[in-house]
Design a protein around this motif. Structure first.
Motif, PDB file in Angstrom:
ATOM      1  N   SER A   1       1.129 -10.750   0.038  1.00 43.58           N
ATOM      2  CA  SER A   1       2.537 -10.842  -0.155  1.00 43.58           C
ATOM      3  C   SER A   1       2.979 -10.895  -1.860  1.00 43.58           C
ATOM      4  CB  SER A   1       3.251 -12.019   0.620  1.00 43.58           C
ATOM      5  OG  SER A   1       2.594 -13.091  -0.314  1.00 43.58           O
ATOM      6  N   SER A   2       1.996 -10.833  -2.564  1.00 48.46           N
ATOM      7  CA  SER A   2       2.234 -10.971  -3.970  1.00 48.46           C
ATOM      8  C   SER A   2       2.184  -9.772  -4.626  1.00 48.46           C
ATOM      9  CB  SER A   2       1.396 -12.032  -4.558  1.00 48.46           C
ATOM     10  OG  SER A   2      -0.151 -11.393  -4.598  1.00 48.46           O
ATOM     11  N   ILE A   3       1.753  -8.553  -3.919  1.00 47.03           N
ATOM     12  CA  ILE A   3       1.329  -7.295  -4.213  1.00 47.03           C
ATOM     13  C   ILE A   3       2.727  -6.464  -4.142  1.00 47.03           C
ATOM     14  CG2 ILE A   3       0.450  -5.140  -4.077  1.00 47.03           C
ATOM     15  CD1 ILE A   3      -2.036  -6.622  -2.765  1.00 47.03           C
ATOM     16  N   ASN A   4       2.869  -5.565  -5.352  1.00 47.57           N
ATOM     17  CA  ASN A   4       4.123  -4.806  -5.516  1.00 47.57           C
ATOM     18  C   ASN A   4       3.505  -3.342  -5.589  1.00 47.57           C
ATOM     19  OD1 ASN A   4       6.748  -3.634  -5.729  1.00 47.57           O
ATOM     20  ND2 ASN A   4       7.017  -4.590  -7.855  1.00 47.57           N
ATOM     21  N   VAL A   5       3.417  -2.980  -6.912  1.00 52.99           N
ATOM     22  CA  VAL A   5       2.918  -1.725  -7.085  1.00 52.99           C
ATOM     23  C   VAL A   5       1.359  -1.525  -7.005  1.00 52.99           C
ATOM     24  CG1 VAL A   5       2.581   0.108  -9.040  1.00 52.99           C
ATOM     25  CG2 VAL A   5       4.808  -1.347  -8.743  1.00 52.99           C
ATOM     26  N   MET A   6       0.956  -0.379  -6.160  1.00 54.22           N
ATOM     27  CA  MET A   6      -0.526   0.029  -6.182  1.00 54.22           C
ATOM     28  C   MET A   6      -0.549   1.299  -6.696  1.00 54.22           C
ATOM     29  SD  MET A   6      -1.742  -1.889  -2.591  1.00 54.22           S
ATOM     30  CE  MET A   6      -3.424  -1.402  -3.129  1.00 54.22           C
ATOM     31  N   GLY A   7      -1.664   1.681  -7.300  1.00 52.20           N
ATOM     32  CA  GLY A   7      -2.028   2.882  -7.711  1.00 52.20           C
ATOM     33  C   GLY A   7      -3.369   3.337  -8.048  1.00 52.20           C
TER      34      GLY A   7
END
Length: 115
Positions: free
Chosen positions: A29-35
């Motif tokens: 739940s703490s993750i926003n952007v991934m790449g």
């Protein structure tokens, strides 16, 4: 707290396709952007693509039109579909996740494009 693990790398011929996966675990739940970044021998690391928590993608000019990043929040996984691969795409591909506590990096997966 958050871990990411890449998979799907391998050897493909020029013009071929490959799909990379990046599975996240921990405090999802703490993750926003991934790449994705990539690192080729003797060259600087290069940012490849990202996707926001809302599903908006962004790409480096070198891969735009050939690569597609997508996100399956139910599986806590980000994908990088790579089409029309070129020898210059050869690199270790590294997944990252941006969370409130900082950036988290995977170990990387090797992609080799060669005939």
């Amino acid at each position: 707290q958050v871990q990411v693990v890449e998979s799907g790398g391998g050897l493909v011929q020029p013009g071929g396709s490959l799909r990379l996966s990046c599975a996240a675990s921990g405090s999802i739940s703490s993750i926003n952007v991934m790449g994705w970044y990539r690192q080729a021998p003797g060259k600087n690391s290069e940012w490849v693509a990202l996707i926001t928590g809302g599903g908006t993608p962004n790409y480096a000019d070198s891969v735009k039109g050939r690569f597609t990043i997508s996100r399956d929040n139910a599986k806590n996984t980000v994908y990088l579909q790579m089409n029309s691969l070129k020898p210059e795409d050869t690199a270790v591909y590294l997944c990252y996740a941006q969370s409130r506590s900082g950036n988290v990096w995977g170990q990387g997966t090797q992609v080799t494009v060669s005939s």
